[in-house]
Design an enzyme around this catalytic site. Structure first.
Site, short mmCIF file in Angstrom:
data_model
loop_
_atom_site.label_atom_id
_atom_site.label_comp_id
_atom_site.label_asym_id
_atom_site.label_seq_id
_atom_site.Cartn_x
_atom_site.Cartn_y
_atom_site.Cartn_z
N ARG A 118 0.88 -1.19 0.00
CA ARG A 118 0.00 0.00 0.00
C ARG A 118 0.91 1.23 0.00
NH1 ARG A 118 -5.05 1.28 3.89
NH2 ARG A 118 -5.97 -0.16 2.39
N HIS A 146 -8.03 -0.47 -5.44
CA HIS A 146 -7.92 -1.28 -4.23
C HIS A 146 -8.61 -2.62 -4.55
CE1 HIS A 146 -7.55 -2.52 -0.21
NE2 HIS A 146 -8.06 -1.49 0.43
C1 NCD Z 1 -10.17 2.07 2.42
C2 NCD Z 1 -8.87 2.46 1.78
O1 NCD Z 1 -7.81 2.39 2.41
O2 NCD Z 1 -8.94 2.83 0.63
N1 NCD Z 1 -10.11 1.29 3.56
C3 NCD Z 1 -9.84 -0.06 3.49
O3 NCD Z 1 -8.89 -0.48 2.88
N2 NCD Z 1 -10.69 -0.88 4.10
C4 NCD Z 1 -11.14 3.16 2.53
C5 NCD Z 1 -10.73 4.49 3.08
O4 NCD Z 1 -9.61 4.69 3.56
O5 NCD Z 1 -11.58 5.36 3.02
#
Ligand code: NCD
Length: 322
Positions: A118, A146
């Site tokens: 990430r 994602h």
């Molecule tokens: C999301 C992300 O990181 O994009 N969360 C996640 O991975 N569950 C949503 C967000 O941060 O709003």
């Protein structure tokens, strides 16, 4: 060197990178779901699974995370694998000294069998994948995609409705910046006749380019600006916070926050009986706490539970260990 972005799954996950919904077609998504179901059943029976024994996963989280980081870690460990975790490598890895993402990748690939990354920049996961000789999973590349969140969202929808076509959605929040909203719309385009109403301030609508791409897949997209414009009956409400960290200034963020908060009143007026409410979370203020007790709200229950199972299934398929 492989250019992974274009590698379609086509029913075979072995050794593949998971970077974008563009790699998928409906049959591959459904193949994954069969594995999710199988793993879920076995876990519920208390069976211990060791599909990832001997596997070491590198978790590289340059952006904060609770659910994605925790559920990947849990998925790997529950399948007998192990993890090396960098949370905030900008402070804890050689990135502090100025090492490039590519050189870090060349290091980590000797220490692990899969890299889960990430990072705040769009396209970063592809850079890692283009450098690495081991599979790479995109756990969120800035305001880009994602894909694993979408796979678990789609599974949760499929589990409830038994299908992923002919469904009507309201998605609210920050479609311009939200990778979860963008990936989910892309995922719905793999199936037929889905309709998405996007409820957001005008300034946060999807980019023209994204909209065009999603419409080309056959998904009907309507942009609305008021709760009054919501359709009488819809199947899924997908709420996601305004993505504060992606704004140029706090002033711009303040202008758009708090406009479409989901309340019990909205739910009474607009929610159908068979509706489900999802939110990838974290919740900032987009859903009032009183909505949580409604049985249609799945964001604190099934959606998160399925996150772990979906990631277990995906990793098992990538390592061909079923
Ligand atoms: C999301 C992300 O990181 O994009 N969360 C996640 O991975 N569950 C949503 C967000 O941060 O709003």
């Amino acid at each position: 060197m492989k250019s992974s972005k274009d590698l379609p799954i086509k029913g075979n996950y072995t050794g593949k990178d998971i970077l974008s919904l563009d790699q998928f077609e409906a049959a591959s998504v459904l193949k994954l779901f069969r594995v999710v179901e199988k793993i879920k059943k076995m876990r519920k029976k208390g069976k211990n699974l060791n599909y990832l024994s001997g596997i070491v996963a590198m978790l590289l989280f340059y952006e904060p995370s609770s659910r994605t980081f925790g559920s990947f870690s849990s998925a790997i460990k529950r399948l007998g694998g192990q993890t090396i975790s960098y949370q905030n490598p900008f402070q804890t890895s050689s990135a502090v000294k100025g090492e490039s993402l590519e050189d870090s990748t060349r290091t980590f690939e000797h220490q692990s069998d899969v890299i889960i990354v990430r990072h705040p920049e769009i396209g970063s996961a592809i850079r890692v994948a283009d450098t690495a000789t081991i599979p790479v999973i995109n756990a969120g590349d800035g305001g880009g995609e994602h894909p694993t969140q979408t796979l678990l969202d789609l599974y949760t929808i499929y589990e409830h409705f038994g299908r992923l076509d002919n469904l009507s959605f309201v998605m609210s929040g920050d479609p311009y910046h939200s990778r979860t909203i963008k990936s989910l719309i892309a995922g719905l385009g793999l199936f037929k006749k889905n309709t998405v109403y996007i409820l957001s301030p005008k300034a946060l609508r999807l980019s023209t380019e994204d909209k065009k791409k999603y419409r080309e897949n056959g998904t009907l997209i309507y942009e609305i600006e008021s709760f009054n414009d919501m359709p009488k009956k819809s199947d899924v409400w997908y709420w996601n916070r305004i993505q504060k960290e992606r704004f140029k200034s706090p002033k711009e963020y303040k202008k758009v926050i708090g406009k479409f908060v989901l309340t019990p009143k909205i739910l009474r007026e607009k929610g159908s009986k068979n509706l489900i409410i999802l939110d990838p979370l974290p919740r900032i203020e987009e859903i009032e706490l009183d909505v949580d007790k409604d049985p249609r709200a799945l964001y604190l229950s099934k959606q998160m539970e399925n996150g772990v199972y979906t990631r277990m299934a995906l990793l098992s398929l990538i390592f061909n260990r079923l």
